[in-house]
Design an enzyme around this catalytic site. Sequence first.
Site, mmCIF file in Angstrom:
data_model
loop_
_atom_site.group_PDB
_atom_site.id
_atom_site.type_symbol
_atom_site.label_atom_id
_atom_site.label_comp_id
_atom_site.label_asym_id
_atom_site.label_seq_id
_atom_site.Cartn_x
_atom_site.Cartn_y
_atom_site.Cartn_z
ATOM 1 N N GLY A 69 -41.703 -8.353 -21.555
ATOM 2 C CA GLY A 69 -40.774 -8.849 -20.541
ATOM 3 C C GLY A 69 -39.326 -8.495 -20.785
ATOM 4 C CB SER A 96 -43.208 -7.431 -17.940
ATOM 5 O OG SER A 96 -42.877 -8.785 -17.702
ATOM 6 C CD GLN A 117 -46.747 -9.802 -16.991
ATOM 7 O OE1 GLN A 117 -45.722 -9.150 -17.160
ATOM 8 N NE2 GLN A 117 -46.739 -11.121 -16.971
ATOM 9 C CE1 TYR A 119 -45.586 -13.805 -18.633
ATOM 10 C CE2 TYR A 119 -43.761 -12.271 -18.364
ATOM 11 C CZ TYR A 119 -44.776 -12.812 -19.142
ATOM 12 O OH TYR A 119 -44.967 -12.362 -20.424
ATOM 13 C CB THR A 145 -49.234 -13.451 -17.720
ATOM 14 O OG1 THR A 145 -49.208 -12.051 -18.002
ATOM 15 C CG2 THR A 145 -49.168 -14.207 -19.036
ATOM 16 C CE LYS A 198 -50.848 -9.544 -21.867
ATOM 17 N NZ LYS A 198 -50.176 -10.676 -22.549
ATOM 18 C CG HIS A 222 -47.937 -14.471 -24.494
ATOM 19 N ND1 HIS A 222 -48.169 -14.674 -23.157
ATOM 20 C CD2 HIS A 222 -46.712 -13.912 -24.564
ATOM 21 C CE1 HIS A 222 -47.130 -14.260 -22.458
ATOM 22 N NE2 HIS A 222 -46.230 -13.791 -23.292
ATOM 23 N NE ARG A 277 -44.702 -9.596 -32.991
ATOM 24 C CZ ARG A 277 -45.596 -10.466 -32.521
ATOM 25 N NH1 ARG A 277 -46.866 -10.127 -32.415
ATOM 26 N NH2 ARG A 277 -45.228 -11.672 -32.144
#
Length: 301
Positions: A69, A96, A117, A119, A145, A198, A222, A277
């Site tokens: 994000g 995102s 994706q 939110y 998500t 997700k 996450h 990551r």
Amino acid sequence: KKAKENLSKESWDYLIGAAETETTFKRNRFALDNLAFRPRVLRDVENIDLTTELFNHKLRIPLILAPIGSMQDFVDGAGVAPTIAAADFGIMHMTSSTCLPGFEEVAKSIDYPKLFQLYIRGNNDWVDDNIKKAMDYNYAGVCLTVDLDAYGRRERDLAKRYRTTSRQSASGFEHQMRFSWKDIDRIKSYCNLPIIIKGIATAEDAVLAVEHGVEVVYVSNHGGRQLDYGLGGLKVLPEIVNAINGKSKIFFDGGIMRGTDVVKAMALGADIVGIGRLQGLAAGAGGAKAIFRMLELLELE
């Protein structure tokens, strides 16, 4: 090392941090490290094909770049950088909805299959408008998500009163809190793109996702950044694979740092593996070129 040198202390801690005691994050890695290979020999492996297919698009290796994000805090070009790296390499980036410069601009950046994706930060009309735009911009799939009903207590950030750029103007969490399977049914009624859910971490929710017609169950906690004291992602993957029994595709992420980690996830039933990551580390180290190199290293491993 290079990413840590390049990033601010705040961005570095946000990237490597997780919720509260960071136990779920540690368990993600432990679940991977605790699994061993049983090497077989004298097989004909002269010609190896790592390609796979996702939504009628060929992927060079069975990976996607997972949504981040606040990518704009790590790299110039923000969400465009991983999109270009993914296209150059031959996989997909899942951009995102909280990543700059926005999924419309990311879509315009390169004509190559990509995923979106979302939110949930608005009412039904807001959600539907975003998904219909993703359809108009020819995204290959839409990911919702569902493990962010409340923002995880990431104590490295709290200690410094730090908020990422994507959170500085964040609002509308109440819409995510009330988001339910009824909303999935509503979206399925008009969306002509594959739906990815997700944040699935139990067999029960995986079965519900399949019952509601979801094309992809994305097994993820996450990166340990939401619920502390959850199980490591790879620990829950087999029960989910068994529960849905081939009725949907399975994506997986959580602690992936090596090509061998990808092999372990696939051996336990994942169709596609997400890189989160590690993607952020590569972006911080050297932008799109470093993300591309990271993918080359994973392929080699």
